[in-house]
Write an enzyme that holds these catalytic residues in place. Structure first.
Site, PDB file in Angstrom:
ATOM      1  N   HIS A 148      -4.225  13.841   0.655  1.00 51.15           N
ATOM      2  CA  HIS A 148      -4.312  12.892   1.588  1.00 51.15           C
ATOM      3  C   HIS A 148      -2.927  13.232   2.674  1.00 51.15           C
ATOM      4  O   HIS A 148      -3.023  13.016   3.759  1.00 51.15           O
ATOM      5  CB  HIS A 148      -4.474  11.673   1.318  1.00 51.15           C
ATOM      6  CG  HIS A 148      -4.619  10.719   2.473  1.00 51.15           C
ATOM      7  ND1 HIS A 148      -5.280  10.819   3.375  1.00 51.15           N
ATOM      8  CD2 HIS A 148      -3.558   9.716   2.690  1.00 51.15           C
ATOM      9  CE1 HIS A 148      -4.963   9.394   4.320  1.00 51.15           C
ATOM     10  NE2 HIS A 148      -3.793   8.991   3.941  1.00 51.15           N
TER      11      HIS A 148
ATOM     12  N   GLU B  60     -10.337   4.022   3.770  1.00 50.18           N
ATOM     13  CA  GLU B  60      -9.715   4.654   2.835  1.00 50.18           C
ATOM     14  C   GLU B  60     -10.165   4.378   1.584  1.00 50.18           C
ATOM     15  O   GLU B  60      -9.922   3.266   0.947  1.00 50.18           O
ATOM     16  CB  GLU B  60      -8.080   4.250   3.199  1.00 50.18           C
ATOM     17  CG  GLU B  60      -7.674   4.608   4.438  1.00 50.18           C
ATOM     18  CD  GLU B  60      -6.116   4.717   4.445  1.00 50.18           C
ATOM     19  OE1 GLU B  60      -5.469   3.914   3.812  1.00 50.18           O
ATOM     20  OE2 GLU B  60      -5.484   5.601   5.281  1.00 50.18           O
TER      21      GLU B  60
ATOM     22  N   LYS C 246      -3.928  -1.909  10.089  1.00 52.70           N
ATOM     23  CA  LYS C 246      -4.353  -2.206   8.628  1.00 52.70           C
ATOM     24  C   LYS C 246      -4.374  -3.641   8.304  1.00 52.70           C
ATOM     25  O   LYS C 246      -4.847  -3.877   6.918  1.00 52.70           O
ATOM     26  CB  LYS C 246      -3.207  -1.370   7.547  1.00 52.70           C
ATOM     27  CG  LYS C 246      -2.989  -0.005   7.861  1.00 52.70           C
ATOM     28  CD  LYS C 246      -3.873   0.789   7.223  1.00 52.70           C
ATOM     29  CE  LYS C 246      -3.433   2.024   7.404  1.00 52.70           C
ATOM     30  NZ  LYS C 246      -4.031   3.190   6.397  1.00 52.70           N
TER      31      LYS C 246
ATOM     32  N   ASP D  32       0.932  -1.270  -0.062  1.00 55.62           N
ATOM     33  CA  ASP D  32       0.121   0.015  -0.223  1.00 55.62           C
ATOM     34  C   ASP D  32       0.965   1.312   0.132  1.00 55.62           C
ATOM     35  O   ASP D  32       1.888   1.260   0.773  1.00 55.62           O
ATOM     36  CB  ASP D  32      -1.058  -0.105   1.291  1.00 55.62           C
ATOM     37  CG  ASP D  32      -1.961   1.032   0.933  1.00 55.62           C
ATOM     38  OD1 ASP D  32      -2.443   1.179  -0.181  1.00 55.62           O
ATOM     39  OD2 ASP D  32      -2.266   1.604   1.974  1.00 55.62           O
TER      40      ASP D  32
ATOM     41  N   ARG E  87      -7.624   3.952  13.102  1.00 55.74           N
ATOM     42  CA  ARG E  87      -6.900   4.937  13.435  1.00 55.74           C
ATOM     43  C   ARG E  87      -6.118   4.996  14.881  1.00 55.74           C
ATOM     44  O   ARG E  87      -5.064   5.602  15.068  1.00 55.74           O
ATOM     45  CB  ARG E  87      -7.431   6.331  13.306  1.00 55.74           C
ATOM     46  CG  ARG E  87      -8.317   6.495  11.895  1.00 55.74           C
ATOM     47  CD  ARG E  87      -6.927   6.551  10.860  1.00 55.74           C
ATOM     48  NE  ARG E  87      -7.558   6.779   9.734  1.00 55.74           N
ATOM     49  CZ  ARG E  87      -7.111   6.376   8.342  1.00 55.74           C
ATOM     50  NH1 ARG E  87      -5.857   5.924   8.250  1.00 55.74           N
ATOM     51  NH2 ARG E  87      -7.580   6.646   7.067  1.00 55.74           N
TER      52      ARG E  87
ATOM     53  N   THR F 212      -8.831  -5.616   3.870  1.00 55.75           N
ATOM     54  CA  THR F 212      -8.962  -4.812   2.667  1.00 55.75           C
ATOM     55  C   THR F 212      -9.596  -5.273   1.712  1.00 55.75           C
ATOM     56  O   THR F 212      -9.487  -6.431   1.347  1.00 55.75           O
ATOM     57  CB  THR F 212      -7.168  -4.627   2.234  1.00 55.75           C
ATOM     58  OG1 THR F 212      -6.210  -4.201   3.191  1.00 55.75           O
ATOM     59  CG2 THR F 212      -7.199  -3.727   0.906  1.00 55.75           C
TER      60      THR F 212
ATOM     61  N   ASP G 287      -9.080   0.626   1.915  1.00 59.48           N
ATOM     62  CA  ASP G 287      -7.925  -0.075   3.013  1.00 59.48           C
ATOM     63  C   ASP G 287      -8.580   0.347   4.377  1.00 59.48           C
ATOM     64  O   ASP G 287      -8.105   1.471   4.928  1.00 59.48           O
ATOM     65  CB  ASP G 287      -6.757   0.399   2.608  1.00 59.48           C
ATOM     66  CG  ASP G 287      -5.471   0.297   3.452  1.00 59.48           C
ATOM     67  OD1 ASP G 287      -5.648  -0.916   3.905  1.00 59.48           O
ATOM     68  OD2 ASP G 287      -4.803   1.045   3.611  1.00 59.48           O
TER      69      ASP G 287
ATOM     70  N   GLU H 112      -9.423   3.868  -2.225  1.00 63.39           N
ATOM     71  CA  GLU H 112      -7.971   3.807  -3.120  1.00 63.39           C
ATOM     72  C   GLU H 112      -8.336   3.077  -4.275  1.00 63.39           C
ATOM     73  O   GLU H 112      -9.580   2.795  -4.574  1.00 63.39           O
ATOM     74  CB  GLU H 112      -6.932   2.985  -2.230  1.00 63.39           C
ATOM     75  CG  GLU H 112      -6.496   3.502  -0.865  1.00 63.39           C
ATOM     76  CD  GLU H 112      -5.321   2.934  -0.212  1.00 63.39           C
ATOM     77  OE1 GLU H 112      -4.752   2.272  -1.041  1.00 63.39           O
ATOM     78  OE2 GLU H 112      -5.200   3.004   0.892  1.00 63.39           O
TER      79      GLU H 112
ATOM     80  N   GLN I 243      -3.438   2.650  14.825  1.00 61.45           N
ATOM     81  CA  GLN I 243      -2.282   3.106  14.096  1.00 61.45           C
ATOM     82  C   GLN I 243      -1.573   4.368  14.911  1.00 61.45           C
ATOM     83  O   GLN I 243      -0.245   4.478  14.562  1.00 61.45           O
ATOM     84  CB  GLN I 243      -3.093   3.833  12.686  1.00 61.45           C
ATOM     85  CG  GLN I 243      -1.928   4.148  11.771  1.00 61.45           C
ATOM     86  CD  GLN I 243      -2.567   4.743  10.489  1.00 61.45           C
ATOM     87  OE1 GLN I 243      -3.948   4.745  10.327  1.00 61.45           O
ATOM     88  NE2 GLN I 243      -1.953   5.422   9.555  1.00 61.45           N
TER      89      GLN I 243
ATOM     90  N   GLU J  22      -9.831  12.486   7.843  1.00 61.32           N
ATOM     91  CA  GLU J  22      -9.576  13.753   7.135  1.00 61.32           C
ATOM     92  C   GLU J  22     -10.964  14.461   7.185  1.00 61.32           C
ATOM     93  O   GLU J  22     -11.034  15.679   7.425  1.00 61.32           O
ATOM     94  CB  GLU J  22      -9.235  13.797   5.644  1.00 61.32           C
ATOM     95  CG  GLU J  22      -7.768  13.252   5.561  1.00 61.32           C
ATOM     96  CD  GLU J  22      -7.469  12.781   3.896  1.00 61.32           C
ATOM     97  OE1 GLU J  22      -7.473  13.755   3.091  1.00 61.32           O
ATOM     98  OE2 GLU J  22      -7.472  11.710   3.529  1.00 61.32           O
TER      99      GLU J  22
HETATM  100 MN    MN Z   1      -4.089   2.931   2.691  1.00 54.04          MN
END
Ligand code: MN
Length: 422
Positions: A134, A198, A252, A127, A236, A256, A232, A200, A239, A363
């Site tokens: 971002h 996420e 993560k 990834d 948070r 996915t 993904d 993607e 993380q 975000e």
């Molecule tokens: Mn990602």
């Protein structure tokens, strides 16, 4: 513009018109997984066409439960098969399928009768972090806008090795992960409270490289088969605590999701776009000789448990990326890393300049500070149990959608305790 005679393929909102022809793997109540192609409201069973000797070019591997064999055959074979299938599916084309009622009944399976599987036997998942807005937003939330981008960011695509074992096909439930969460009283253990998406774009590597072999960006483009939608999922809070100094790990690694359909490079050829303006010259091995970006609109929709309708929460576009898919692959291979048929490369979260185009909840809520209002009522900061998130994506060619058919996942509650019994 040529149209297909298959039912549904001419509807204006159809993701699978004649110009698309994406590949996937499906099974039915009667038979196990084999390769198919989405057209109109149906899946075309490619193994049936091969058995009828309507496709030439030797063993294309369409009776297998993955597209890996077909992907190793290379661009000439892919183009020949695409041309042949276009002829068989086009109004006024070769009538061998269209006028053979028995074969049509066998080979065209209604989409709602097809169980979709992962389209390829995935070998690796990497990834990246190739979306500039971002990276800027994430860096601003963590470090402030002055130091948002790390000094390496405009010089190379930043990435990490993900867990291929937990890449799942659309429709697979996503269980909220357990993990270590930092609090004012020290680390605690429990379900993630900051579960995020996420948005993607995934690229599928078709042709392998040898150990030590490198690729130019142009060569890397030829090694790619096509693209998938990719969510993904990210925890948070896990993380934030685990991420220093080696980056994401457990946050993560629990799931996915990818779309079941791979839209080929050939289908997106008319959607190619030039690179964005660069802050600085890229080193020669990352420089491009052609347009390798694509214009694919991406959306995310959130449907709370029991809600009648989903609310659109993200509208963005792959053209917001700073590094193209072949740049990601060329960078990946340049150290001599062996790339394999079935490697998946995630772009990283794709965000545009406005809040509605930010590709994750972290975000949109600006680090958990703001409520995100849902169009259909209610609000979110992060995901709740029972929430479904559906990604959609499409390019446009002559008014037709070159669509991906959706990538959905529903949040299941975390395990109640640690141990096999749970
Ligand atoms: Mn990602």
């Amino acid at each position: 513009m040529k149209q297909s005679w298959v039912a549904g393929a001419q509807a204006p909102d159809c993701d699978f018109p004649l110009a698309n022809l994406p590949y996937g793997v499906f099974s039915t109540a009667e038979r196990g997984p084999r390769c198919g192609m989405a057209i109109g409201d149906s899946v075309l069973d490619l193994s049936e066409l091969a058995a009828e000797e309507l496709l030439t070019g030797g063993d294309l591997g369409f009776d297998r439960p993955a597209l890996n064999h077909f992907m190793t055959l290379g661009a000439e074979t892919w183009a020949a098969v695409r041309a042949r299938l276009t002829d068989l599916l086009a109004e006024g084309g070769d009538p061998a399928l269209r006028e053979n009622v028995a074969l049509r009944d066998r080979a065209l399976v209604p989409l709602d009768k097809a169980q979709m599987h992962l389209p390829v036997d995935l070998r690796g998942y990497t990834d990246f972090y190739a979306g500039r807005q971002h990276a800027f937003n994430s860096g601003s939330i963590l470090r402030g806008p002055e130091n948002a981008l790390t000094p390496n960011w405009t010089h190379m695509p930043i990435g990490y090795n993900g867990r291929v074992s937990t890449v799942v096909v659309s429709g697979t439930p996503v269980r909220r992960p357990l993990g270590q969460l930092m609090s004012a009283d020290g680390p605690k253990f429990g379900p993630s409270q900051r579960l995020d998406i996420e948005v993607e774009f995934g690229a599928i590597v078709a042709l392998p490289t040898e150990l030590g072999q490198t690729l130019t960006v142009a060569e890397a483009w030829e090694h790619l088969f096509g693209f998938v939608l990719l969510n993904d999922w990210s925890a948070r809070d896990i993380q934030r605590w685990e991420g220093q100094p080696l980056g994401p790990f457990q946050s993560k690694a629990f799931a996915t999701s990818i779309s079941p359909w791979i839209v080929t490079r050939a289908a997106l050829e008319p959607c190619r776009r030039p690179a964005p303006k660069r802050d600085n010259d890229l080193l020669p091995y990352l420089q491009e000789d052609a347009d390798y970006f694509v214009d694919v609109k991406l959306e995310a929709h959130l449907k709370p448990e029991g809600a009648a309708k989903a609310s659109r929460i993200v509208q963005t576009n792959t053209a917001h990326l700073y590094y193209s898919a072949p740049q990601l692959l060329a960078h990946h291979a340049v150290c001599g890393c062996r790339m394999q048929t079935g490697d998946l490369l995630g772009s990283g979260t794709i965000s545009g300049p406005e809040r509605q185009s930010f590709g994750c909840l972290m975000e949109q809520s600006w680090g958990g500070r703001d409520q995100i209002a849902l169009e259909q009522g209610g609000s979110r900061i992060f995901l709740e149990d029972g929430d479904s998130v559906i990604l959609t994506g499409w390019g446009e060619v002559d008014g037709q959608r070159i669509g991906f058919g959706g990538c959905e996942g529903r949040i299941a509650p975390a395990p109640k305790a640690v141990g096999k019994a749970f």
